[in-house]
Design a protein around this motif. Sequence first.
Motif, short mmCIF file in Angstrom:
data_model
loop_
_atom_site.label_atom_id
_atom_site.label_comp_id
_atom_site.label_asym_id
_atom_site.label_seq_id
_atom_site.Cartn_x
_atom_site.Cartn_y
_atom_site.Cartn_z
N THR A 132 -22.92 4.05 17.51
CA THR A 132 -22.31 4.42 16.23
C THR A 132 -22.37 5.93 16.04
OG1 THR A 132 -23.16 2.34 15.32
CG2 THR A 132 -22.32 3.98 13.76
N PRO A 133 -21.23 6.59 15.87
CA PRO A 133 -21.22 8.04 15.64
C PRO A 133 -21.81 8.35 14.26
CG PRO A 133 -19.05 7.25 16.32
CD PRO A 133 -19.87 6.05 15.95
N GLU A 134 -22.41 9.52 14.14
CA GLU A 134 -23.08 9.87 12.90
C GLU A 134 -22.12 10.06 11.72
OE1 GLU A 134 -23.57 14.52 14.29
OE2 GLU A 134 -24.74 12.89 15.16
N GLU A 135 -20.86 10.38 12.01
CA GLU A 135 -19.87 10.57 10.94
C GLU A 135 -18.91 9.38 10.84
OE1 GLU A 135 -18.08 14.38 11.78
OE2 GLU A 135 -19.64 15.42 10.64
N TYR A 136 -19.40 8.21 11.16
CA TYR A 136 -18.57 7.00 11.13
C TYR A 136 -17.96 6.78 9.74
CZ TYR A 136 -17.21 2.12 11.78
OH TYR A 136 -16.49 0.94 11.85
N LYS A 137 -18.79 6.90 8.71
CA LYS A 137 -18.32 6.65 7.34
C LYS A 137 -17.27 7.67 6.91
CE LYS A 137 -19.97 6.47 2.55
NZ LYS A 137 -21.16 6.61 1.67
N GLU A 138 -17.51 8.93 7.23
CA GLU A 138 -16.65 10.00 6.74
C GLU A 138 -15.34 10.12 7.53
OE1 GLU A 138 -20.87 10.82 5.82
OE2 GLU A 138 -19.79 10.36 7.66
N ARG A 139 -15.41 9.94 8.83
CA ARG A 139 -14.25 10.22 9.67
C ARG A 139 -13.54 8.99 10.20
NH1 ARG A 139 -16.14 13.94 14.33
NH2 ARG A 139 -13.97 13.61 14.94
N PHE A 140 -14.31 7.95 10.54
CA PHE A 140 -13.67 6.81 11.19
C PHE A 140 -13.29 5.70 10.24
CE2 PHE A 140 -13.37 2.82 13.44
CZ PHE A 140 -12.52 3.15 14.48
N LEU A 141 -14.21 5.27 9.40
CA LEU A 141 -13.96 4.12 8.53
C LEU A 141 -12.69 4.28 7.69
CD1 LEU A 141 -15.23 1.39 8.00
CD2 LEU A 141 -16.59 2.42 6.16
N PRO A 142 -12.39 5.47 7.16
CA PRO A 142 -11.17 5.61 6.34
C PRO A 142 -9.87 5.37 7.11
CG PRO A 142 -12.69 7.41 5.90
CD PRO A 142 -13.21 6.69 7.10
#
Length: 244
Positions: A132-142
């Motif tokens: 899981t990348p550390e910026e999953y919420k900010e960059r990927f999930l959207p």
Amino acid sequence: MTIIDKHFQEMLVKVKDFKLYVELFGNKDNKPTVVMDAGYGDHSKAWKNIAPEIAAFTEVVLYDRAGLGNSEKSSDPRTSDHMVDELKEMLTSMTIKPPYLLVGHSFGGVNMRLFATKYPDEVSGLILVDSTPEEYKERFLPTMPAEFQKKYKKQFVLEGNYQEFMGSLKLAKETRRQLDIPLIVISAGKKAYYSVRSQELWNNMQQELLTISTNSRYIVAENSAHYIQYDEPMIVVDAIWSLI
């Protein structure tokens, strides 16, 4: 402790005020011990089909994190910093000495990254399996459909909640520093429900993990969804062997 044969043992190891279930395969024979950590809500069974392959050439440790599988629950928050401390205490209690070759799948990759950052002198190598990348919420999930995002957030009931999970990713970002150990990043090239755009972004974010180390290598498992150890197990086994 149960000894099924001379190459396999299972046991409960006391850590703090609870016990962790551990499976030990193979013999160390002056090589690094391979320590494997599963994804969110998963436990030792996630590695069962490849552990015997790895045990053919070194010692392998599989375990269930607190509250999962056959392990007892911990009273501490379910964030990676506590999980790393628990793993360290477990290995010390078992007198399994470093060096460790760490292998982490998905959320387990976040834990293994933090372990390597906290104990760099004890780690001989790090393998991140669709971590899981550390910026999953900010960059990927959207980038994913609204229904996917809704289901994703609802899954956090097995091991810590959504806030604790995201807190672990934040911790990985805050403590990130360049390590001087071999690193292999294995990315799933055929993720379920991913659009072409999302798959490309996922692979790009996986490649960004290479900067964690001065000595890194990137592998795409072209025919694998998230569980590469199921879909193309020998890619993981060969990566471990290359660092052994």
